[in-house]
Design an enzyme around this catalytic site. Structure first.
Site, PDB file in Angstrom:
ATOM      1  N   HIS A   3       0.810  -1.225   0.000  1.00 57.77           N
ATOM      2  CA  HIS A   3       0.000   0.000   0.000  1.00 57.77           C
ATOM      3  C   HIS A   3       0.838   1.267   0.000  1.00 57.77           C
ATOM      4  O   HIS A   3       0.333   2.332   0.306  1.00 57.77           O
ATOM      5  CB  HIS A   3      -0.956  -0.010   1.208  1.00 57.77           C
ATOM      6  CG  HIS A   3      -2.018  -1.062   1.115  1.00 57.77           C
ATOM      7  ND1 HIS A   3      -2.774  -1.477   2.189  1.00 57.77           N
ATOM      8  CD2 HIS A   3      -2.454  -1.793   0.063  1.00 57.77           C
ATOM      9  CE1 HIS A   3      -3.623  -2.418   1.794  1.00 57.77           C
ATOM     10  NE2 HIS A   3      -3.447  -2.630   0.512  1.00 57.77           N
ATOM     11  N   CYS A  62       6.468  19.110  -6.240  1.00 59.34           N
ATOM     12  CA  CYS A  62       7.513  18.246  -6.791  1.00 59.34           C
ATOM     13  C   CYS A  62       8.809  19.045  -6.930  1.00 59.34           C
ATOM     14  O   CYS A  62       8.800  20.167  -7.450  1.00 59.34           O
ATOM     15  CB  CYS A  62       7.062  17.722  -8.148  1.00 59.34           C
ATOM     16  SG  CYS A  62       8.332  16.802  -9.016  1.00 59.34           S
TER      17      CYS A  62
HETATM   18  P1  OAD Z   1      -7.138  -3.217  10.438  1.00 59.86           P
HETATM   19  O1  OAD Z   1      -7.200  -2.028  11.322  1.00 59.86           O
HETATM   20  O2  OAD Z   1      -8.281  -3.474   9.536  1.00 59.86           O
HETATM   21  O3  OAD Z   1      -6.966  -4.525  11.313  1.00 59.86           O
HETATM   22  C1  OAD Z   1      -6.006  -4.596  12.326  1.00 59.86           C
HETATM   23  C2  OAD Z   1      -6.004  -6.019  12.851  1.00 59.86           C
HETATM   24  O4  OAD Z   1      -4.980  -6.130  13.793  1.00 59.86           O
HETATM   25  C3  OAD Z   1      -7.306  -6.430  13.551  1.00 59.86           C
HETATM   26  O5  OAD Z   1      -7.705  -7.704  13.061  1.00 59.86           O
HETATM   27  C4  OAD Z   1      -6.907  -6.501  15.027  1.00 59.86           C
HETATM   28  O6  OAD Z   1      -7.592  -7.544  15.718  1.00 59.86           O
HETATM   29  C5  OAD Z   1      -5.444  -6.831  14.934  1.00 59.86           C
HETATM   30  N1  OAD Z   1      -4.619  -6.359  16.063  1.00 59.86           N
HETATM   31  C6  OAD Z   1      -4.719  -5.189  16.749  1.00 59.86           C
HETATM   32  N2  OAD Z   1      -3.743  -5.091  17.656  1.00 59.86           N
HETATM   33  C7  OAD Z   1      -3.003  -6.224  17.553  1.00 59.86           C
HETATM   34  C8  OAD Z   1      -1.850  -6.725  18.234  1.00 59.86           C
HETATM   35  N3  OAD Z   1      -1.252  -6.043  19.205  1.00 59.86           N
HETATM   36  N4  OAD Z   1      -1.374  -7.945  17.852  1.00 59.86           N
HETATM   37  C9  OAD Z   1      -1.973  -8.650  16.865  1.00 59.86           C
HETATM   38  N5  OAD Z   1      -3.054  -8.229  16.197  1.00 59.86           N
HETATM   39  C10 OAD Z   1      -3.565  -7.042  16.533  1.00 59.86           C
HETATM   40  O7  OAD Z   1      -5.756  -3.129   9.645  1.00 59.86           O
HETATM   41  P2  OAD Z   1      -5.336  -3.846   8.295  1.00 59.86           P
HETATM   42  O8  OAD Z   1      -5.871  -5.222   8.209  1.00 59.86           O
HETATM   43  O9  OAD Z   1      -3.877  -3.657   8.150  1.00 59.86           O
HETATM   44  O10 OAD Z   1      -5.450   0.354   3.535  1.00 59.86           O
HETATM   45  O11 OAD Z   1      -6.076  -2.940   7.232  1.00 59.86           O
HETATM   46  C11 OAD Z   1      -5.919  -3.195   5.883  1.00 59.86           C
HETATM   47  C12 OAD Z   1      -5.961  -1.914   5.107  1.00 59.86           C
HETATM   48  O12 OAD Z   1      -7.162  -1.202   5.415  1.00 59.86           O
HETATM   49  C13 OAD Z   1      -4.866  -0.916   5.435  1.00 59.86           C
HETATM   50  O13 OAD Z   1      -3.636  -1.188   4.797  1.00 59.86           O
HETATM   51  C14 OAD Z   1      -5.463   0.372   4.969  1.00 59.86           C
HETATM   52  C15 OAD Z   1      -6.852   0.227   5.515  1.00 59.86           C
HETATM   53  O14 OAD Z   1      -7.849   0.936   4.864  1.00 59.86           O
HETATM   54  C16 OAD Z   1      -5.182   1.449   2.823  1.00 59.86           C
HETATM   55  O15 OAD Z   1      -4.986   2.520   3.362  1.00 59.86           O
HETATM   56  C17 OAD Z   1      -5.138   1.218   1.361  1.00 59.86           C
END
Ligand code: OAD
Length: 240
Positions: A119, A148
């Site tokens: 991303h 830029c």
């Molecule tokens: P999310 O915020 O959707 O999910 C975070 C995950 O991490 C959740 O499933 C939590 O349960 C878990 N979590 C939180 N704290 C934790 C810890 N200490 N140890 C282990 N797990 C933990 O984040 P992403 O899945 O990364 O995209 O989100 C995906 C994408 O959605 C991001 O890259 C972003 C967002 O919109 C863009 O900006 C394009």
């Protein structure tokens, strides 16, 4: 040590070939907010006003102010034991790829080398006209929105926004990393944003062993071989 952790540890020890996928959860213990969940960014901010091409065209200053604020949060942050455990893993495994959805650069700061950023990166500014990418670590930014250095046109964060497409070369490299590995480890991602959400299923369908580490179960947990519930900063050092 819990049986699941023992089993996962044995699987990881026995392979030389591993691909890791991380999400915002791995940086949560570095005090970088995740997107979903109670304290998630998307509870406080509207993604369509801040993380789309349309929003940027409407109000580049507002979008940049939000990214400037996030850069400030990340600048203060340090990698946590979960990040460092993945550095040890890379040092031990001849075939290692780290795919991350995170744009915070903490894996690089911790010391991982073979990283695919799905991303983009918070510390890069991409020119909307000539496409040149500038590395920029200023916090706060000297000028909002930034221009830029090459052609003076408007710069944008070099990140993937909603409705934007991840470059095909990046997807190809991720699929190659999944094809080459024996074990896939998925850490701290809610598994709801495509195409990252399907990468673990691709691994499963092609016969790989998939291990998940997350605070809670995700929509794909039941498809994986092992799903360990807990903080990545505590579980990964035990596993790796
Ligand atoms: P999310 O915020 O959707 O999910 C975070 C995950 O991490 C959740 O499933 C939590 O349960 C878990 N979590 C939180 N704290 C934790 C810890 N200490 N140890 C282990 N797990 C933990 O984040 P992403 O899945 O990364 O995209 O989100 C995906 C994408 O959605 C991001 O890259 C972003 C967002 O919109 C863009 O900006 C394009």
């Amino acid at each position: 040590m819990d049986d699941q952790i023992k089993e996962a540890k044995a699987i990881i020890n026995s392979t030389s070939s591993i691909t890791v996928l991380t999400g915002a959860g791995i940086s949560a213990e570095s005090r970088i907010p995740t997107f979903r969940g109670e304290e998630g960014l998307w509870r406080k901010f509207r993604s369509e006003e801040l993380a789309t091409q349309e929003a940027f065209q409407r109000d580049p200053k507002l979008v940049w102010e939000w990214y400037d604020w996030r850069r400030g949060l990340v600048k203060e942050a340090k990698p946590n034991p979960g990040h460092y455990a993945l550095v040890n893993l890379e040092n031990e495994k001849p075939n290692f790829t780290l795919v991350t959805q995170n744009i915070d650069g903490l894996h690089q700061l911790a010391g991982n080398r073979n990283i695919i950023e799905m991303h983009g990166n918070l510390w890069q500014i991409r020119c909307t006209s000539c496409g040149i990418i500038e590395q920029n670590h200023d916090v706060p930014l000297k000028e909002i929105p930034p221009k830029c250095k090459n052609c003076d046109s408007l710069g944008r964060p070099n990140v993937v926004w909603f409705e934007e497409i991840i470059p095909i070369s990046i997807i190809d490299n991720i699929l190659i990393a999944i094809e080459r590995c024996e074990v896939m480890l998925i850490v701290g991602t809610s598994g709801v944003v495509e195409p990252a959400a399907s990468m673990g299923l691709v691994a499963k369908h092609t016969g790989k062993t998939v291990i998940e580490v997350n605070l809670e179960t995700t929509p794909n947990s039941s498809h994986y071989d092992i799903s360990i519930l807990g903080k990545s900063g505590e579980i990964l050092p035990m596993l790796l």
